[in-house]
Design an enzyme around this catalytic site. Structure first.
Site, PDB file in Angstrom:
ATOM      1  N   SER A 106     -23.098  24.161  26.286  1.00 17.80           N
ATOM      2  CA  SER A 106     -22.134  24.879  27.542  1.00 17.80           C
ATOM      3  C   SER A 106     -23.165  24.678  28.549  1.00 17.80           C
ATOM      4  CB  SER A 106     -21.388  25.850  27.143  1.00 17.80           C
ATOM      5  OG  SER A 106     -20.193  25.945  28.515  1.00 17.80           O
ATOM      6  N   ASP A 202     -11.451  19.786  26.160  1.00 15.95           N
ATOM      7  CA  ASP A 202     -12.022  20.350  25.638  1.00 15.95           C
ATOM      8  C   ASP A 202     -11.623  21.117  26.926  1.00 15.95           C
ATOM      9  OD1 ASP A 202     -13.708  22.766  27.766  1.00 15.95           O
ATOM     10  OD2 ASP A 202     -15.916  20.703  26.512  1.00 15.95           O
ATOM     11  N   HIS A 232     -13.565  23.053  23.571  1.00 12.69           N
ATOM     12  CA  HIS A 232     -15.348  23.118  24.478  1.00 12.69           C
ATOM     13  C   HIS A 232     -15.296  23.918  23.162  1.00 12.69           C
ATOM     14  CE1 HIS A 232     -17.416  24.821  27.111  1.00 12.69           C
ATOM     15  NE2 HIS A 232     -17.775  25.235  27.260  1.00 12.69           N
TER      16      HIS A 232
END
Length: 258
Positions: A106, A202, A232
């Site tokens: 991320s 996601d 995610h």
């Protein structure tokens, strides 16, 4: 903050900067460095899966917490992306040797790219897990009128989160600083091998962003893997197996830089 085995982290102490918590072990190179996500820490499933993989292979490994995250010093709401990049470069410079595979999850995917641009000679390869370069742009576009007002009047707003570490304090300084590090508006001069893993379910970072990132990277050795039913986090056993398989491929002498 103890780890799952009850151990405590070591700390990288720096004059006039918050101490950074880390865990590492020595092994053969190229080493592996894990860069966690926004408001995450080094005790999650992906960090542990990489830790276990590297121990089995006798591979050097490092995981750490940015300032304001996990066991590190500093306050989250007082830090911006430039600070977390400085933390990343500090541990890369002082706690690792030789080329490294940077694995960024991320926000860690954004920092991974910025670190590779700052230290190209230290990069063997990159693995982005739902990488989120330029995520503050999407955050700013999605602000409600109330959040805009809170930013203008208080300098921050509280952003709800479905995870246990929310809500997040989002500061105006964080958004403005992030604009200085945008990458997706042009070519990204990274020529190392890059692997991008992204779940198509996601709800935090659109999987299309990984395709856009693929186009921006100058490297010809870029492969993007879309996990159709992935979220995610990509932390299920099958997701972690995919991650370590991709890492193993990059560490083979026939792949990546020699």
């Amino acid at each position: 903050m103890t780890d799952r085995d009850g151990s405590r982290p070591a700390f990288l102490c720096r004059p006039e900067e918050p101490a950074l918590a880390y865990r590492r072990f020595a092994g053969q190179g190229p080493g592996v460095v894990f860069l966690g996500g926004f408001m995450s820490d080094m005790t999650g499933d992906k960090a542990h899966a990489l830790d276990a993989f590297c121990r089995r292979r006798g591979r050097a490994f490092l995981r750490f917490d940015y300032r304001g995250h996990g066991a590190s010093g500093g306050r989250f709401e007082e830090a911006v992306l430039s600070d977390w990049l400085a933390d990343t470069l500090a541990v890369l410079d002082r706690l690792t040797e030789g080329p490294q595979v940077l694995v960024g999850s991320s926000m860690g995917g954004w920092l991974m790219l910025l670190a590779a641009l700052a230290r190209p000679q230290r990069v063997h390869a990159l693995i982005g897990i739902a990488p989120a370069p330029d995520f503050v742009r999407r955050m700013e576009i999605g602000l409600t009128a109330e959040q805009h007002r809170s930013l203008d009047e208080q300098g921050f707003f509280l952003r709800p989160s479905e995870y246990e570490n929310g809500p997040y304090t989002i500061t105006k300084a964080l958004i403005e600083d992030g604009k200085n590090h945008y990458l997706l508006d042009g070519s990204i001069s990274i020529d190392a091998p890059v692997r991008l893993l992204h779940g198509m379910h996601d709800d935090a970072v659109p999987w299309q962003d990984s395709l856009r990132l693929t186009d921006c990277l100058e490297s010809e050795d870029v492969r993007t893997v879309l996990v159709k039913d992935g979220s995610h986090r990509l932390s299920r056993p099958a997701d972690l197996a995919l991650l370590t398989t991709v890492l193993e491929g990059l560490l083979r002498p026939s792949e990546g830089h020699q």
